[in-house]
Enzyme design. Structure first.
Site, PDB file in Angstrom:
ATOM      1  N   LYS A   2       0.826  -1.209   0.000  1.00  0.00           N
ATOM      2  CA  LYS A   2       0.000   0.000   0.000  1.00  0.00           C
ATOM      3  C   LYS A   2       0.867   1.267   0.000  1.00  0.00           C
ATOM      4  O   LYS A   2       2.069   1.206  -0.164  1.00  0.00           O
ATOM      5  CB  LYS A   2      -0.946  -0.029   1.200  1.00  0.00           C
ATOM      6  CG  LYS A   2      -1.926  -1.207   1.163  1.00  0.00           C
ATOM      7  CD  LYS A   2      -2.830  -1.141  -0.057  1.00  0.00           C
ATOM      8  CE  LYS A   2      -4.041  -2.066   0.018  1.00  0.00           C
ATOM      9  NZ  LYS A   2      -3.722  -3.504  -0.040  1.00  0.00           N
TER      10      LYS A   2
HETATM   11  C1  LIG Z   1      -9.496  -2.079  -1.583  1.00  0.00           C
HETATM   12  C2  LIG Z   1      -8.999  -2.872  -0.402  1.00  0.00           C
HETATM   13  N1  LIG Z   1      -9.775  -2.978   0.679  1.00  0.00           N
HETATM   14  C3  LIG Z   1      -9.367  -3.652   1.776  1.00  0.00           C
HETATM   15  C4  LIG Z   1      -8.134  -4.267   1.815  1.00  0.00           C
HETATM   16  C5  LIG Z   1      -7.761  -5.054   3.041  1.00  0.00           C
HETATM   17  O1  LIG Z   1      -6.610  -4.558   3.640  1.00  0.00           O
HETATM   18  P1  LIG Z   1      -5.663  -5.530   4.508  1.00  0.00           P
HETATM   19  O2  LIG Z   1      -4.907  -6.397   3.527  1.00  0.00           O
HETATM   20  O3  LIG Z   1      -4.750  -4.566   5.223  1.00  0.00           O
HETATM   21  O4  LIG Z   1      -6.518  -6.313   5.416  1.00  0.00           O
HETATM   22  C6  LIG Z   1      -7.273  -4.165   0.709  1.00  0.00           C
HETATM   23  C7  LIG Z   1      -5.938  -4.758   0.703  1.00  0.00           C
HETATM   24  O5  LIG Z   1      -5.683  -5.878   0.434  1.00  0.00           O
HETATM   25  C8  LIG Z   1      -7.725  -3.471  -0.436  1.00  0.00           C
HETATM   26  O6  LIG Z   1      -6.968  -3.366  -1.532  1.00  0.00           O
END
Ligand SMILES: Cc1ncc(COP(=O)(O)O)c(C=O)c1O
Length: 374
Positions: free
Chosen positions: A180
């Protein structure tokens, strides 16, 4: 293999984490608070609650908005499954609305057609780092008494009509996964405009514990007293992770600038290539270019994906439409319900994009792609 996304770690980041290891607090201490204050500053000055992942942040946000069985959450299928599944976990019904054919952002007219008196949340996803059209989504949500949620896992640092991500929807969620825009290893945050929602998010992510004597419902048993009024979970981020995040945030603008440079280099290098369609920048948006979602035409996406990977270029596909996942298909969601999202998915190929990529890396991606599609 050149990865499609990767963290950027400096000596200052390492020193910041080591300094926490030498101190008294590993878990919820002053660095969590400092990181939350800084997230709040970047995100429009609203309440920020850090969490252990972007998924935990989504779960916390939906819980803070009081979502449960009988409630509907309108969202996009062009996202990572967690945007929808964290609402489903709370018992809500997810309603998928289609996206704009060009940007893959939630289409407000599709949302207009999808909302009902049961809609409690309209959840947009700032796909590829481009904020959704919240000025159109908010009145639709308001009309049915729903809240807006921005899944801004891709977009912290971006702006819409000059306003920062975090200030655009009623509630915003962030992810700090290594691919990210900044990282805490695993991590995320909820940003809430309404302080009461922010407080509910804070309590949910801390097992529902209430420690403010002014809010006690039963007799105060003594200095150890704490109460649970609503169920919660332990989604607390650590001081250790927050030190990394705080240090990373100081470079958010530099990360943004480098991501924009790489995007511009891709745009220039691929402008005259037949058989592909380049991403566009939505009006009114200054994006945080999180992804470079190329479209590969003529049914060649799998072939190009495979050949790029064989050539050492770590392309990715973002995303399989959420309702294609068996957990949703088994509930009766049918393929074909959001044709724009499915058409976008069929062509999408994310090229590598991360701040530490060199211009030579970018040129190698372009040359490899041109050799394959040319
Ligand atoms: C659009 C979106 N929402 C939610 C997430 C969930 O984040 P995390 O991987 O930190 O749980 C991600 C990442 O994978 C994402 O790209």
């Amino acid at each position: 293999m050149l990865p499609y996304g990767r963290q950027s770690i400096s000596e200052e980041d390492i020193e910041a984490v080591v300094a926490v290891l030498r101190g008294d607090w590993l878990t919820t201490g002053p660095t969590v608070t400092a990181f939350e204050d800084e997230i709040s500053r970047v995100c429009g000055g609203h309440t920020a609650v850090t969490c252990t992942s972007g998924t935990a942040a989504l779960h916390t946000a939906y819980a803070a908005l009081g979502i449960g069985p009988g409630d509907e959450v309108v969202t996009t299928p062009m996202t990572f499954v967690a945007t929808a599944s964290s609402a489903s976990t709370l018992g809500a019904t997810v309603v998928f609305a289609d996206v704009d054919e060009e940007t893959a952002l939630l289409d407000p007219s599709a949302v207009e057609a999808a909302v009902t008196a049961r809609t409690r949340v309209v959840a947009g996803v700032d796909y590829a780092g481009h904020p959704c059209d919240y000025d159109r989504l908010q009145p639709i949500a308001d009309r049915v008494g729903a809240s807006t949620l921005a899944d801004a896992a891709h977009s912290i640092g971006g702006t819409y009509k000059g306003r920062p991500v975090g200030d655009l929807a009623d509630v915003t969620t962030l992810s700090f996964f290594p691919t990210k825009n900044l990282t805490t290893a695993e991590g995320g945050a909820v940003v809430a405009k309404d302080p009461a929602t922010g407080l509910r998010a804070r309590e949910f992510h801390n097992i529902g514990l209430v420690r403010d004597p002014a809010r006690f419902c039963i007799q105060d048993e003594g200095p150890w007293h704490q109460e649970v009024h609503e169920l919660g979970l332990n989604y607390r981020l650590t001081d250790l992770a927050s030190a990394l995040g705080l240090s990373q945030l100081t470079r958010l603008e530099a990360f943004k600038a480098r991501r924009a440079e790489i995007t511009a280099r891709y745009n220039a290098g691929l402008a005259d290539v037949d058989g592909v369609r380049l991403p566009v920048q939505a009006e009114d948006v200054d994006p945080m270019w999180h992804l470079y979602p190329l479209r590969v035409l003529d049914g060649r996406r799998l072939e190009v994906f495979t050949k790029m990977r064989e050539s050492g270029v770590g392309v990715q596909v973002n995303y399989i439409p959420v309702y294609w996942h068996p957990v949703y298909a088994d509930l009766g969601y049918k393929r074909g319900m959001c044709p724009n999202a499915e058409a976008f998915y069929a062509e999408e190929l994310s090229l590598p994009l991360f701040p530490d990529m060199t211009d030579e890396d970018v040129d190698r991606v372009i040359d490899t792609l041109v050799a394959i599609v040319g």
